[in-house]
Enzyme design. Structure first.
Site, PDB file in Angstrom:
ATOM      1  N   LEU A 661       0.837  -1.198   0.000  1.00 60.07           N
ATOM      2  CA  LEU A 661       0.000   0.000   0.000  1.00 60.07           C
ATOM      3  C   LEU A 661       0.875   1.252   0.000  1.00 60.07           C
ATOM      4  CD1 LEU A 661      -2.923   1.163   0.314  1.00 60.07           C
ATOM      5  CD2 LEU A 661      -2.448   1.234   2.778  1.00 60.07           C
ATOM      6  N   HIS A 662       0.618   2.151  -0.968  1.00 56.82           N
ATOM      7  CA  HIS A 662       1.409   3.379  -1.035  1.00 56.82           C
ATOM      8  C   HIS A 662       0.547   4.537  -1.540  1.00 56.82           C
ATOM      9  CE1 HIS A 662       1.941   1.251  -4.895  1.00 56.82           C
ATOM     10  NE2 HIS A 662       2.026   2.443  -5.473  1.00 56.82           N
ATOM     11  N   LEU A 663       0.789   5.692  -0.956  1.00 55.29           N
ATOM     12  CA  LEU A 663       0.091   6.930  -1.288  1.00 55.29           C
ATOM     13  C   LEU A 663       0.953   7.752  -2.243  1.00 55.29           C
ATOM     14  CD1 LEU A 663      -2.218   9.066  -0.568  1.00 55.29           C
ATOM     15  CD2 LEU A 663      -0.589   9.934   1.130  1.00 55.29           C
TER      16      LEU A 663
END
Length: 765
Positions: A661-663
């Site tokens: 998960l990465h923004l």
């Protein structure tokens, strides 16, 4: 005899005879209206094409000549076919005759030059320098300072590969004259003939110098220590076993005896050959009979141009392959090489024989990896390519062969998946249904893989550091096999779906099917309960559909190339000295995107194991989402202090290409050379990109985020993210964006989705 197939010269023209001289067969010159000549030189490296052209030009009898050489067309460096066509056209406009100095061994490579000559009504000739293979190889290997750098040890491989695709020129291609030169004496006569060709002379039409047809250049494979598959075995595909290697040798010996006897074959020899052929066919039937297994055909990585030690490479292959087939069912691995006497195949087979595993699921095969089904009877769903780091068609060997067989469709598909490749990694590319490789061979995927390099003439040479080299080669094969496992899982799933459909249609359900159905029902119930955690309201029908979509994304498997963010998140201490790492905390890592799609583009990566994407996020992860968002705001603020003209969005991709998960924190200028195609653009400007504030609200209210996994969004037309005007390509879109002053869409102006220097100041106050 049909002149298109070579034979007697065509009837002479009625033009006036030229001054009497003869310089070779068919060399009668005639006065003409000064027609220009396009001479297409045909021959492998080392055949003397450049020497031929230069000799004619040095002794030319008044006719102006130009030499168009692809090895030097790019300002002294190797260029392209298009550059050669342009240079030839320019020379013809200037009234010159032209030598096309390329290999031109295939009709397709010659056709555009023939058309060019015919368009300007020039005489189009072919001079085929059909010298023995060993002569060409010897010259190529021993020469230095060659214009195209085809020299040294690599040259033999290049000549061998090119001659396999050799197509002799025919009059039916559009040539008015074809001259065959099979030795130095023929070449000297041809040079004299063209040197004496004055500005008002022409040469007789027809085919000259072609020897009688029959086995040609049977010594090439012997010279290269390889078996001549064209004379030993008409099929290009054979499974290699120790007994079959002996069979091949016996077969060769028998045929050589027949040739020496002038073709008088005894009944006993014919019977032996028939028995050997029958055994060979039975072997191929065993290999190709099981089509239920998803099959990967792969070449030996790094052992050709990268010069990796064969003994060490064979150990790595056997270890990686046997380990893989023991862990995975319904898959099959096939190591492929062109030569029956391939040393790497022999080494691998000998080492594999000492292992205890199912030999029908990992074996070696002799054949062209691009024609395994049509020529060898072996159905392979997936083939591996020993790629270069740029993922481009050039180079030679397997890489050139696969790109050539698959056509431009594979180049475009590869570009969509990746731009470059690092040693030890691989990337799986779906082969478009329009590709000949898909249509004719049934290949659904090509996996590009890059191994370690031990060749000092190539990039990233490890300088004989085999400790590191073996490690990287292991990583390359593991990456290749992991990508294959992902494809095989999908393939098996489709087969199961088809089987279930057939059973359902017939009304037959086995006890095992019933058990599977019950287990699936239990899993479904558990999934519903888990998805409903954190929300007191019963999910409505739309929400159930969203959960189904999320479940589909959650089940995604990740190839090794997509694991890099996960590795950084789990082990940031290994990368703390890297320039790309901006910040490390217990909850996240902030990393510069290695292929930024805008002036400022960073990733805030979660360090929580098990969170591959938004599909895995539940309400319990809301504090983490807020921490990622806060970190993103901090870095956006920092960038705005440096450049107040920028504007930022913070968000997630619905279906990310990289695991963990990465923004994304990305400026809205999209001014970056790494933004190259529709997929890049639409992934940040369509509903595929989910704003961080919306994600946090949905997780807070419903326990999960509504994602849109529809990849059709990525194929939409290119539209400006501000004024929504449409544009035909990325360069024109970028040009428009740089000047567009339209306001951003209203939905981005709510809830601080669009961050600017003014909004950040307002937030701080």
């Amino acid at each position: 005899m049909d002149p298109g197939e070579g034979g007697s010269p065509a009837a002479p023209s009625t033009s006036i005879a030229a001054p009497a001289f003869r310089a070779g067969p068919g060399a009668d010159t005639r006065e003409d209206a000064g027609k220009q000549v396009v001479v297409i030189l045909v021959g492998p490296p080392g055949s003397g094409k450049s020497t031929f052209a230069e000799a004619v030009m040095a002794a030319a009898a008044g006719r102006p000549w130009a030499r168009v050489c692809q090895d030097t067309i790019g300002k002294g460096k190797a260029g392209t076919k298009i550059q050669c066509l342009k240079a030839a056209a320019d020379a013809l406009k200037e009234g010159k005759s032209v030598f096309i100095d390329r290999c031109n061994l295939e009709r397709e490579q010659r056709s555009d030059f023939v058309k060019l000559g015919c368009t300007v009504q020039a005489d189009v000739h072919a001079v085929f320098l059909d010298l023995p293979a060993k002569v060409c190889i010897s010259r190529s290997v021993s020469r230095t300072s060659h214009e195209g750098n085809v020299q040294g040890g690599m040259a033999a491989m290049v000549v061998n590969r090119m001659l396999k695709n050799k197509q002799a020129p025919l009059l039916t291609e559009g040539f008015s004259r074809i001259t065959f030169c099979t030795d130095d004496d023929d070449i000297k006569k041809a040079v004299d003939m063209y040197s004496a060709l004055g500005p008002s002379h022409s040469l007789a039409s027809g085919v000259f110098g072609q020897k009688s047809k029959g086995p040609v250049q049977t010594g090439i494979m012997k010279f290269l220590k390889k078996a001549d598959t064209s004379s030993v075995n008409k099929s290009s595909g054979t499974m290699v076993t120790s007994s079959e290697r002996k069979t091949g040798q016996q077969n060769t010996t028998l045929k050589q005896e027949n040739l020496e006897a002038g073709g008088a074959c005894s009944m006993q020899v014919e019977k032996k050959l028939d028995n050997l052929k029958e055994k060979e066919e039975q072997s191929k039937e065993r290999v190709s009979s099981d089509t239920s297994l998803c099959t990967l055909a792969f070449p030996s990585i790094s052992t050709a141009d990268f010069q990796f030690d064969l003994e060490k490479a064979s150990e790595v292959i056997v270890d990686a392959a046997t380990d893989f087939v023991q862990k995975h069912d319904n898959v099959r691995l096939v190591l492929v090489d062109l030569s029956q006497k391939s040393r790497i195949l022999s080494l691998v087979k000998d080492k594999a024989a000492k292992k205890s595993f199912d030999s029908s699921r990992f074996f070696t095969f002799v054949g062209d990896i691009t024609q395994l089904h049509s020529k060898g009877g072996l159905q392979c769903n997936v083939i591996a390519n020993a790629a270069n780091w740029r993922l481009k068609p050039g180079g030679g060997g397997v890489n050139a062969a696969i790109f050539n067989a698959a056509g431009e469709a594979l180049q475009h598909a590869t570009k969509e998946c990746a731009d470059t490749l690092r040693p030890g990694n691989s990337v799986a590319v779906p082969v478009p249904s329009t590709s000949p490789l898909h249509q004719q061979e049934g290949v659904t995927h090509v996996i590009h893989v890059l191994g370690p390099n031990m060749n000092p003439m190539r990039p990233d040479c490890l300088k004989n550091d085999y400790t590191k080299g073996c490690k990287v080669l292991h990583e390359a094969y593991n990456s290749l096999f992991e990508n294959f496992a992902t494809i095989a899982q999908s393939y098996t799933g489709k087969q199961n779906d088809e089987t279930s459909s057939r059973k359902s249609a017939s009304g037959v359900i086995s006890p095992n099917d019933s058990k599977t159905k019950r287990e699936g029902s239990d899993d479904s119930e558990r999934t519903k309960k888990y998805n409903s955690m954190g929300s007191s309201d019963a999910p409505n029908q739309a929400r159930e559909e969203d959960n189904k979509k999320n479940a589909a994304v959650t089940n995604k498997t990740w190839g090794s190339w997509a694991q890099s963010l996960y590795e950084v998140a789990m082990h940031p201490e290994k990368y703390k000295n890297a320039d790309s790492i901006l910040e490390i905390s217990d909850e996240f890592v902030v990393l510069k995107d290695l292929y930024p799609k805008a002036k400022r583009h960073v990733l805030v990566i979660s360090r929580t194991d098990g969170l591959d994407s938004l599909a895995d996020v539940k309400k319990a992860h809301l504090p983490l989402l807020r921490s990622l968002h806060s970190a993103g705001l901090k870095w956006a603020h920092k960038f705005l202090e440096e450049d107040a003209s920028l504007k930022f969005r913070l968000g997630y991709h619905s279906v990310p290409s990289m695991r963990q998960l990465h923004l994304h924190v990305i400026s809205q200028d999209f001014n970056s050379p790494s933004l190259k195609n529709k997929k890049h653009w639409n992934s940040f400007t369509s509903a595929f990109f989910l704003d961080s504030v919306d994600v946090m609200d949905e997780v807070d209210q419903h326990g999960s985020a509504t994602i849109n996994p529809d990849e059709k969004l990525l194929a939409m037309e290119l539209r400006c993210h501000r004024c929504r005007s449409a544009h035909p390509n990325i360069p024109k879109l970028k040009s428009h964006i740089a000047a567009c002053k339209s306001p951003f869409p209203s939905h981005l102006l709510k809830k601080d989705k669009l961050l600017s220097a003014s909004t950040m100041r307002a937030g701080c106050s």
